[in-house]
Design an enzyme around this catalytic site. Structure first.
Site, mmCIF file in Angstrom:
data_model
loop_
_atom_site.group_PDB
_atom_site.id
_atom_site.type_symbol
_atom_site.label_atom_id
_atom_site.label_comp_id
_atom_site.label_asym_id
_atom_site.label_seq_id
_atom_site.Cartn_x
_atom_site.Cartn_y
_atom_site.Cartn_z
ATOM 1 C CD GLN A 138 -40.511 9.120 -24.420
ATOM 2 O OE1 GLN A 138 -40.013 8.525 -23.596
ATOM 3 N NE2 GLN A 138 -41.241 8.923 -25.516
ATOM 4 N NE ARG A 141 -39.797 0.917 -31.640
ATOM 5 C CZ ARG A 141 -38.440 0.840 -31.969
ATOM 6 N NH1 ARG A 141 -37.601 0.637 -31.327
ATOM 7 N NH2 ARG A 141 -38.227 1.393 -33.199
ATOM 8 C CB CYS A 142 -47.197 0.224 -28.210
ATOM 9 S SG CYS A 142 -48.205 0.148 -26.966
ATOM 10 C CD GLU A 184 -45.564 4.107 -30.684
ATOM 11 O OE1 GLU A 184 -45.367 4.975 -29.853
ATOM 12 O OE2 GLU A 184 -46.794 3.767 -31.041
#
Ligand code: CDP
Length: 806
Positions: free
Chosen positions: A237, A384-385, A760
């Site tokens: 990522q 996802r935050c 997110e």
């Protein structure tokens, strides 16, 4: 000039710029099986790596016998910590300032820990050889409970740190303690709580879970010993950060390392960190001179790579009798597992958890977070935050519900009473943030109206009466959430990873015939960057999005960037894209002025061209300007049309949303049915409404999974009980409800195009909405707090404990 004049509207439409629901260009290859993922890569002479992993959660490694494995035809090498030690690669630094064993060095600290790395001619031989490595373990006492880990007589987990009274984030007060991190004013908060009319107190647990991307982690390391160049393809990522870390660890100069993230099948935070598999593959390739591929299987991914959450949050919220919140305190016991490998900006070991005052105007607050070692897998990634924001949102949205119970008040009304008001922005929170913009009341009113809130409450009350009369066994829960996210890390002055400031970048090259390539420091894992970043550029430079290629993920070509996680792509790289586009336009204006023989200032921008003010028939289109930049000698102006921007955002962006989940719950079976889910998101200026809707659908489905069943559970001796997709809940179309999406649009005042992140938000806001619905159904029967995940058995147990089974 162009032959057939077309209207301004047609020209805007042709660009497919900001606000257009342009179809995702990447889906052409994804839907036809033409994606290019790491495991698709096959290099000549490629070897395959596989790990011997510990079956024990805590054990001494007395010996590793690799002779039988080495004797198997096709096995090229078996690496252990002893082999890596001379290179000083048997341990590696983590993103959180701790260090982690690459291969077991004397002991193992969690089930699934890497003990030896087998390298063989094919994947199957490697797997067979793994079974032939004989490891002699001596079991040690296991601690999986962070509270027990802090007891005086708890076993020492990290012997390498024994006697160290401080770590990367300050003092350690116990041998299994990592840090205490604090924000806010403790004395003032304690005082407010001690003298408040009403105080609600609760322990809110956000269980351990896992990002579980469809594609697991993996890499192919390839050392070109002739040219001295190392190429690593991987599921990264943050490819540039991996390059820098690889250079620091290996001693190979950074320009001799090329890191490539090809197509990635979902990341969700799982692919931010550096894993032993990467280090071992690189070492094995350097040693053998051949490419080495390592691809995790599903169980390895779930049990050994980065987990998320595992926060025990003890809260106190104080209010006046009429429901005005006066103070908030929170103490977190954070279970980090065996190594502190959390992926947070360096100065924030608890991420941005101190956004936990949420959407509310709370005058004083205090947060303390204790990081603790246990015999569990390392990690603590932002699934996802944005760095512990989902924990913060869950905490405050549960505390609000508990306070509503304490006050005997409607939870929607309590929220509205305490929202930060529109005119208070930019708003300084008690825990130190500056919220850029928001209009919470408008969003909230719109949401309540859309779902028919008052009628829903009436129906719920009637259902409770019918239940009490024995006419039904189903209850209704109304799950409310108003969340505030904080995304776009981040200002370089506050945020860095391993010392590298968290800016991001975009480089644009316009070709003579009016098409372009833009390269960014981020990397899409399914978010559709190739589609949406071209749209930002189309609006900025007036070339159609269809004529702009967006490339990411190759460190040899893309400018340095900090990567994609924490919904930072749009706030940071999206801003860099707009800024680079503006540099292009500035140069284009000079060229147009020269061609039209007017002064720069006599021109104005109109969609895709510069027009002479007051003379609309005199213009140069961007396409014409592009060509001229390469073939006209313009005095004082270099040929070509290129620009690069490295963007350091002045602040983060604060997207928000209002979600309502209506759930029916069968008291006798614990089975739930989601009747309605309404999600209003405000992410500022919307680049592509269709992509946003897709992001929201996906994030809500992950939130459903987390709230209603997904967890990484351990037994008392540290066995992972949910290490396969038979046990780890991954929702399919069957469990996924219909979602209604909606929006308001409050631009960010500091972002060049006013956009905030969105990827997110649905995970952050969705989890409390689902969980609050379960709690709300049982509120009339006295439920205050019940830990997630709310699977059927746990819901059934709530009903039983409340005496509802008769
Ligand atoms: O960093 P990440 O890509 O995961 O998250 P993001 O910045 O929230 O972007 C997710 C996707 O939504 C990208 O394709 C964005 O361009 C798109 N998006 C949008 O269309 N409008 C916004 N205001 C924010 C994001």
């Amino acid at each position: 000039n162009e032959m057939a004049p077309i209207s301004r509207e047609e020209r805007v439409e042709k660009l497919k710029g900001l606000g257009c629901s342009r179809k995702r260009v990447e889906d052409v290859r994804f839907t036809q099986g033409k994606g290019n993922y790491v495991d698709d890569l096959k290099l000549p002479g490629m070897l395959h790596g596989d790990f011997v992993r510990s079956p024990y959660a805590h054990a001494r490694v007395k010996s590793v016998d690799k002779s039988a494995a080495l004797a198997l035809p096709g096995v090229v090498a078996v690496l252990t910590a002893e082999d890596l030690a001379p290179l000083n690669l048997h341990w590696m630094p983590t993103l959180a300032g701790d260090k982690q064993m690459v291969l077991a060095d004397g002991k193992v600290l969690f089930q699934g820990q890497e003990v030896a790395f087998v390298v063989a001619s094919d994947r199957y031989v490697a797997a067979d050889a793994v079974d032939l490595v004989v490891v002699d373990y001596e079991e040690l006492p296991v601690v999986t409970d962070p509270f027990k880990a802090l007891q005086p007589d708890a076993p020492v987990l990290r012997e390498d740190l024994q006697g160290r009274t401080s770590g990367a984030h300050g003092d350690r007060r116990h041998h299994n303690h990592i840090f205490l991190w604090e924000a806010g004013d403790k004395a003032a908060t304690d005082e407010v709580i001690a003298s408040a009319d009403v105080v609600a107190e609760e322990m809110v647990y956000y269980h351990r879970t896992h990002p579980c991307p469809l594609e697991t982690c993996g890499c192919v390391a390839s050392m070109d010993t002739v040219n001295g160049k190392l190429t690593v393809h991987g599921t990264f990522q943050a490819p540039h950060v991996v390059r820098t870390v690889a250079s620091l660890l290996s001693g190979i100069e950074e320009h001799k390392i090329r890191v490539i993230s090809p197509d990635i099948g979902g990341g969700f935070g799982n692919k931010v960190g550096v894993y032993p598999g990467y280090v071992c593959s690189i070492v094995a390739s350097i040693v053998t001179g051949r490419p080495v591929k390592w691809i995790e299987d599903r169980m390895e991914n779930l049990t050994a790579t980065a987990f998320a959450r595992d926060y025990w949050m003890k809260g106190k919220i104080a209010a006046t009798k009429d429901g005005r919140i006066t103070g908030l305190s929170c103490h977190v016991t954070a279970d980090h597992g065996a190594f502190d490998a959390c992926a947070d900006p360096s100065k924030f070991p608890a991420g941005f958890f101190h956004i936990c005052t949420g959407s509310y105007d709370i005058p004083v607050a205090h947060v303390g977070v204790d990081g603790v070692y246990t015999n569990k897998a390392p990690g603590g990634v932002a699934y996802r935050c944005s760095f512990r924001v989902t924990e913060a949102a869950y905490f405050i949205e549960r505390m609000i519900e508990v306070l509503a119970i304490e006050l005997g008040m409607d939870a929607a009304e309590l929220r509205a009473k305490n929202f930060i008001r529109k005119e208070q922005f930019p708003y300084h929170s008690a825990l130190g943030w500056e919220y850029d913009s928001g209009d919470y009341h408008t969003a909230w009113d719109k949401a309540l109206k859309a779902v028919g809130y008052a009628d829903l409450r009436k129906e719920q009350a009637e259902r409770v009466e019918a239940f009490r009369r024995g006419e039904t066994r189903k209850l209704i829960g109304i799950g409310l959430t108003h969340f505030t996210e904080i995304v776009g890390a981040g200002p370089v002055k506050n945020c860095d990873i391993l010392g590298m400031g968290m800016f991001d970048s975009c480089e644009i090259r316009i070709h003579p015939t009016g098409s372009a390539v833009a390269r960014l420091g981020t990397i899409s894992q399914g978010q559709g960057h190739a589609t949406t970043f071209a749209q930002i550029l189309a609006s900025e430079i007036g070339l159609p999005a269809d004529s702009i290629t967006v490339e990411e993920g190759d460190t040899d070509t893309a400018p340095y960037g900090l990567g994609t996680y924490g919904s930072r792509s749009t706030p940071v790289a999206g801003a860099a894209t707009a800024m680079a586009g503006r540099k292009i336009r500035a140069k284009a204006q000079m060229i147009a002025a020269y061609l039209l023989e007017v002064h720069d200032g006599d021109l104005e921008w109109d969609v895709d061209r510069f027009v002479v003010k007051g003379a609309p028939e005199r213009f140069k289109t961007m396409k014409e300007i592009a060509f001229a930049s390469y073939n006209q000698a313009i005095p004082g102006v270099e040929p070509g049309l290129e620009a690069v921007s490295y963007y350091d955002p002045p602040n983060m962006t604060y997207p928000f949303g209002a979600y309502v989940c209506v759930m029916e719950i069968d008291v006798d079976t614990g089975v739930h049915e989601i009747r309605q889910f309404y999600a209003l998101d405000d992410c500022g200026t919307r680049i592509n409404p269709m992509v946003i809707e897709g992001q929201v659908h996906g994030g809500l489905t992950e939130a459903l999974a987390i709230a209603m069943g997904q967890e990484i559970a351990y037994d008392e001796i540290g066995n992972v009980k949910t290490g396969t997709l038979m046990d780890f809940f991954l929702p399919t179309a069957w469990e996924t409800p219909h979602y209604t999406t909606d929006f308001t649009e409050t631009p960010s005042p500091h972002h060049p195009i006013g956009a905030k992140g969105v990827g997110e938000s649905p995970n952050v806001g969705g989890v409390p909405a689902f969980s609050n619905a379960v709690h709300d159904a049982f509120r009339p029967f006295g439920l205050r707090q019940s830990h997630m995940p709310h699977d059927h058995w746990r819901i059934w147990k709530i009903a039983r404990d409340l005496g509802l089974h008769g």
